[in-house]
Design an enzyme around this catalytic site. Structure first.
Site, PDB file in Angstrom:
ATOM      1  N   ALA A 170      36.268  58.132  65.263  1.00 50.18           N
ATOM      2  CA  ALA A 170      35.852  58.999  64.561  1.00 50.18           C
ATOM      3  C   ALA A 170      37.334  58.268  63.653  1.00 50.18           C
ATOM      4  O   ALA A 170      38.142  58.397  62.916  1.00 50.18           O
ATOM      5  CB  ALA A 170      37.438  60.619  65.227  1.00 50.18           C
ATOM      6  N   GLY A 171      36.802  56.988  62.755  1.00 53.20           N
ATOM      7  CA  GLY A 171      37.060  56.646  61.593  1.00 53.20           C
ATOM      8  C   GLY A 171      36.796  56.793  60.099  1.00 53.20           C
ATOM      9  O   GLY A 171      36.867  58.282  60.621  1.00 53.20           O
ATOM     10  N   ASP A 189      36.943  58.860  69.949  1.00 52.56           N
ATOM     11  CA  ASP A 189      37.249  57.847  69.969  1.00 52.56           C
ATOM     12  C   ASP A 189      37.775  57.611  71.086  1.00 52.56           C
ATOM     13  O   ASP A 189      39.001  58.338  71.494  1.00 52.56           O
ATOM     14  CB  ASP A 189      37.873  58.332  68.322  1.00 52.56           C
ATOM     15  N   ARG A 209      34.145  45.131  58.320  1.00 45.36           N
ATOM     16  CA  ARG A 209      34.375  44.029  57.844  1.00 45.36           C
ATOM     17  C   ARG A 209      35.559  44.472  56.583  1.00 45.36           C
ATOM     18  O   ARG A 209      35.586  45.626  55.844  1.00 45.36           O
ATOM     19  CB  ARG A 209      33.533  43.163  57.426  1.00 45.36           C
ATOM     20  N   ASN A 260      31.194  44.524  68.620  1.00 42.69           N
ATOM     21  CA  ASN A 260      30.516  45.615  68.487  1.00 42.69           C
ATOM     22  C   ASN A 260      29.680  45.769  69.449  1.00 42.69           C
ATOM     23  O   ASN A 260      29.220  46.136  70.081  1.00 42.69           O
ATOM     24  CB  ASN A 260      30.089  45.629  66.830  1.00 42.69           C
ATOM     25  N   HIS A 313      19.333  45.583  58.118  1.00 46.74           N
ATOM     26  CA  HIS A 313      20.709  46.249  56.795  1.00 46.74           C
ATOM     27  C   HIS A 313      21.616  44.457  56.608  1.00 46.74           C
ATOM     28  O   HIS A 313      22.180  44.321  56.604  1.00 46.74           O
ATOM     29  CB  HIS A 313      21.875  46.970  57.498  1.00 46.74           C
TER      30      HIS A 313
HETATM   31  N1  LIG Z   1      24.684  51.168  58.375  1.00 42.11           N
HETATM   32  C1  LIG Z   1      26.034  50.839  57.970  1.00 42.11           C
HETATM   33  O1  LIG Z   1      24.889  51.208  56.512  1.00 42.11           O
HETATM   34  C2  LIG Z   1      27.216  50.779  57.555  1.00 42.11           C
HETATM   35  C3  LIG Z   1      27.460  50.730  58.659  1.00 42.11           C
HETATM   36  N2  LIG Z   1      28.872  50.634  58.275  1.00 42.11           N
HETATM   37  C4  LIG Z   1      29.400  50.494  59.955  1.00 42.11           C
HETATM   38  O2  LIG Z   1      29.967  51.268  60.396  1.00 42.11           O
HETATM   39  C5  LIG Z   1      31.138  50.758  61.790  1.00 42.11           C
HETATM   40  C6  LIG Z   1      32.173  52.057  60.813  1.00 42.11           C
HETATM   41  O3  LIG Z   1      32.862  51.824  60.169  1.00 42.11           O
HETATM   42  P1  LIG Z   1      33.839  52.977  59.178  1.00 42.11           P
HETATM   43  O4  LIG Z   1      34.411  54.671  60.496  1.00 42.11           O
HETATM   44  O5  LIG Z   1      34.610  51.955  58.393  1.00 42.11           O
HETATM   45  O6  LIG Z   1      34.836  51.659  60.471  1.00 42.11           O
HETATM   46  P2  LIG Z   1      36.679  52.580  61.056  1.00 42.11           P
HETATM   47  O7  LIG Z   1      37.338  51.197  61.463  1.00 42.11           O
HETATM   48  O8  LIG Z   1      37.107  53.104  60.039  1.00 42.11           O
HETATM   49  O9  LIG Z   1      36.666  53.231  62.308  1.00 42.11           O
HETATM   50  C7  LIG Z   1      35.957  52.928  63.265  1.00 42.11           C
HETATM   51  C8  LIG Z   1      36.432  53.719  64.930  1.00 42.11           C
HETATM   52  O10 LIG Z   1      35.939  53.254  65.732  1.00 42.11           O
HETATM   53  C9  LIG Z   1      36.683  53.214  66.581  1.00 42.11           C
HETATM   54  N3  LIG Z   1      36.197  53.066  68.161  1.00 42.11           N
HETATM   55  C10 LIG Z   1      36.407  51.158  68.467  1.00 42.11           C
HETATM   56  N4  LIG Z   1      36.194  50.935  69.382  1.00 42.11           N
HETATM   57  C11 LIG Z   1      35.503  52.003  70.249  1.00 42.11           C
HETATM   58  C12 LIG Z   1      34.826  52.330  71.297  1.00 42.11           C
HETATM   59  N5  LIG Z   1      34.857  51.990  71.664  1.00 42.11           N
HETATM   60  N6  LIG Z   1      34.039  53.443  71.522  1.00 42.11           N
HETATM   61  C13 LIG Z   1      35.360  54.582  70.766  1.00 42.11           C
HETATM   62  N7  LIG Z   1      34.958  53.975  69.547  1.00 42.11           N
HETATM   63  C14 LIG Z   1      36.118  53.108  68.981  1.00 42.11           C
HETATM   64  C15 LIG Z   1      37.734  52.738  66.243  1.00 42.11           C
HETATM   65  O11 LIG Z   1      39.348  53.315  66.756  1.00 42.11           O
HETATM   66  C16 LIG Z   1      37.850  53.688  64.530  1.00 42.11           C
HETATM   67  O12 LIG Z   1      38.790  54.504  65.164  1.00 42.11           O
HETATM   68  C17 LIG Z   1      31.446  49.415  60.832  1.00 42.11           C
HETATM   69  O13 LIG Z   1      30.506  48.830  62.568  1.00 42.11           O
HETATM   70  C18 LIG Z   1      31.010  49.314  60.237  1.00 42.11           C
HETATM   71  O14 LIG Z   1      30.145  47.777  59.521  1.00 42.11           O
HETATM   72  C19 LIG Z   1      29.579  51.059  57.719  1.00 42.11           C
HETATM   73  C20 LIG Z   1      29.349  50.965  56.220  1.00 42.11           C
HETATM   74  C21 LIG Z   1      27.831  51.222  55.927  1.00 42.11           C
HETATM   75  O1  LIG Z   2      29.041  46.477  53.853  1.00 41.35           O
HETATM   76  C1  LIG Z   2      29.656  46.920  54.796  1.00 41.35           C
HETATM   77  O2  LIG Z   2      29.797  45.687  55.479  1.00 41.35           O
HETATM   78  C2  LIG Z   2      29.542  47.805  55.241  1.00 41.35           C
HETATM   79  C3  LIG Z   2      27.836  48.201  54.888  1.00 41.35           C
HETATM   80  O3  LIG Z   2      27.057  48.070  55.793  1.00 41.35           O
HETATM   81  C4  LIG Z   2      27.203  48.635  53.757  1.00 41.35           C
HETATM   82  O4  LIG Z   2      28.081  49.637  53.009  1.00 41.35           O
HETATM   83  O5  LIG Z   2      26.391  48.734  53.780  1.00 41.35           O
END
Ligand SMILES: NC(=O)C1=CN([C@@H]2O[C@H](COP(=O)(O)OP(=O)(O)OC[C@H]3O[C@@H](n4cnc5c(N)ncnc54)[C@H](O)[C@@H]3O)[C@@H](O)[C@H]2O)C=CC1
Ligand SMILES: O=C([O-])CC(=O)C(=O)O
Length: 450
Positions: free
Chosen positions: A11-12, A34, A83, A96, A176
């Site tokens: 829920a980030g 979360d 990151r 992760n 990605h």
């Molecule tokens: N695939 C893609 O295109 C993209 C991937 N991402 C990835 O998405 C992920 C999340 O990004 P954000 O929401 O910005 O991060 P964030 O840090 O805002 O949210 C992540 C949430 O996960 C929670 N968390 C941690 N461990 C957990 C667990 N074991 N169970 C449940 N919740 C847990 C944290 O408490 C936090 O609230 C990151 O790994 C980021 O790199 C981000 C942007 C694009």
């Molecule tokens: O760049 C990152 O860490 C998050 C991501 O995957 C994106 O925005 O494409």
């Protein structure tokens, strides 16, 4: 007919945005999960209050118990860490992977019939781990990245040509990471392929290559600007497109990370390719005829994904693998000036997990090999104890100020739980508790341009 249930695990930044968008589209009832108690409840309540203004009927709930996701039709996973400048997506693997294993277990127990969309990075490896850990059929577990990467490519092209984004279609294949393959031949403006637009004098090959590069570094560009995390609005909107196509059986053709079974010469690995998403999940992979240079680029990208998956396999077996992709270091998000480093070191949300992540970046994690080494120690030493097990994240300790509210605060009808939420937001530990052996310094990386 009962309403659909959408579970958001994490829920980030992205999780909260997903809840908002799913509500605005009235896709169904929404539960945010979360490990940081209070945050999912707080965001759910906030968005529920918004629903009366925006006019939708989705019910919202938040929880830090896995039972809350029971019976979900769709699960979107963003749990884990994001990151910061100076890090590559691959640096997140050590933390992760444990989170994906815990989440996979939670899904297996509570909603084994769900359609699961993974967003957590490094995406193609993490969606593979999630599928393995959940035991769900591969066609029901997909990764979101291609829709986002293609959206970035489309935007940059629309801006270049000064035309509506609606008339630009584009595809990005592969993993990605910086080796993703924006498909120039299959990208069009009003149906006219980009190579034709070069011939028509709309754009030069050189300029198009610059746009392709910007697309490949689209994530890093935003990390470099935000400094505290990564993109979240466009990633959330992209995953909602995928969820909607499944829930409404729209059968949209979307570039997603899917488990390939021989297509594109890949087997048993997740790679981004166009796929039909409908009520059957990932229903049909679209196999494009690639030319020699496109094939070479895709193979390189698949090689990087394979390197990370091998690292994951090693960690899961307890014997970190020698990664195949060690020679292809992933690019890091740019670090701009000293403040970025300071922000990473002094951020209020700094926790032991963040330290572990910083540790991964502090080492010259230029090669996947180092990710493997770091991941192995991190995983064994501490994350296993914390992230993988029930309190994957310790409840944040309430700061003194929260424990002893000021008189004004005491007067307010604040329930204990609400105080906890406030504390959670202020507390220095938002993320999973992690190893004590934390790095002393912020990532020592050479600043690079996006
Ligand atoms: N695939 C893609 O295109 C993209 C991937 N991402 C990835 O998405 C992920 C999340 O990004 P954000 O929401 O910005 O991060 P964030 O840090 O805002 O949210 C992540 C949430 O996960 C929670 N968390 C941690 N461990 C957990 C667990 N074991 N169970 C449940 N919740 C847990 C944290 O408490 C936090 O609230 C990151 O790994 C980021 O790199 C981000 C942007 C694009
Ligand atoms: O760049 C990152 O860490 C998050 C991501 O995957 C994106 O925005 O494409």
């Amino acid at each position: 007919m009962s309403r659909k249930k959408i579970a958001l695990v994490g829920a980030g930044n992205i999780g909260g945005t997903l809840a908002l968008l799913a509500g605005l589209k009235d896709l169904g009832d929404i539960v945010l999960f979360d490990v940081v108690d209070g945050v999912p409840q707080g965001k759910a309540l906030d968005i529920a209050q918004l629903s009366t203004v925006a006019g939708f009927d989705s019910k919202l709930a938040g929880s830090s118990k896995y039972t809350a996701i029971k019976g979900a039709d769709v699960v979107i996973v963003t749990a884990g860490v994001a990151r910061k400048p100076g890090m590559s997506r691959d640096d997140l693997l050590g933390i992760n992977i444990k989170v994906m294993q815990a989440v996979g277990e939670g899904i297996k127990k509570n909603c084994p019939n769900a359609f699961v969309i993974c967003i957590t990075n490094p995406l193609d490896a993490m969606v593979w781990v999630l599928q393995q850990a959940s035991g769900l059929p591969a066609n029901k577990v997909v990764g979101m990245a291609g829709v986002l990467d293609s959206a970035r490519f489309r935007l940059f092209l629309a801006e270049e040509f000064n035309v509506s984004v609606e008339d630009v279609s584009a595809f990005v294949l592969g993993g990605h990471g910086d080796t993703m393959v924006p498909m120039v031949r299959y990208s069009t403006v009003a149906g006219i392929p980009l190579p034709d637009l070069i011939k028509m004098g709309w754009i030069t090959r050189k300029r198009l290559n610059e746009i392709v590069d910007r697309t490949r570094n689209g994530g890093a560009e935003i990390v470099g600007l935000l400094k505290t995390g990564s993109a979240f609005y466009a990633p959330a909107a992209s995953a909602i497109n995928m969820a909607e196509s499944y829930l409404k059986d729209k059968k949209r053709v979307l570039p997603c990370a899917v488990s390939l079974n021989g297509q594109y010469g890949v087997r048993g690995m997740y790679v981004g390719v166009p796929v039909v998403i409908g009520a059957g999940g990932a229903e049909r992979v679209v196999e494009l005829q690639l030319n020699a240079s496109e094939k070479a680029m895709l193979n390189k990208s698949v090689g990087s994904v394979k390197g990370l998956v091998d690292v994951c396999k090693g960690i899961m077996k307890g014997t970190p693998a020698k990664p195949a992709a060690a020679k292809a270091p992933a690019k890091k998000a740019p670090v701009k000036k000293a403040p970025a480093k300071k922000a990473a070191a002094k951020a209020p949300g700094k926790t032991t997990v963040k330290k572990a992540v910083a540790k991964a970046a502090a080492k010259p994690a230029a090669a996947v090999k180092k990710v493997a080494a770091k991941a192995a120690t991190t995983a064994k030493a501490a994350v296993k104890k914390t992230v993988a097990k029930k309190p994957a994240v310790k409840k944040p300790a309430a700061p003194k100020a929260a424990a002893k509210p000021k008189p004004a605060a005491r007067k307010a009808p604040v329930k204990k739980a609400a105080a906890k939420t406030t504390a959670a937001r202020k507390a220095p530990a938002k993320k999973p508790a992690a190893p004590k052996a934390a790095p002393k310094a912020a990532p020592k990386t050479t600043p690079k341009k996006a």
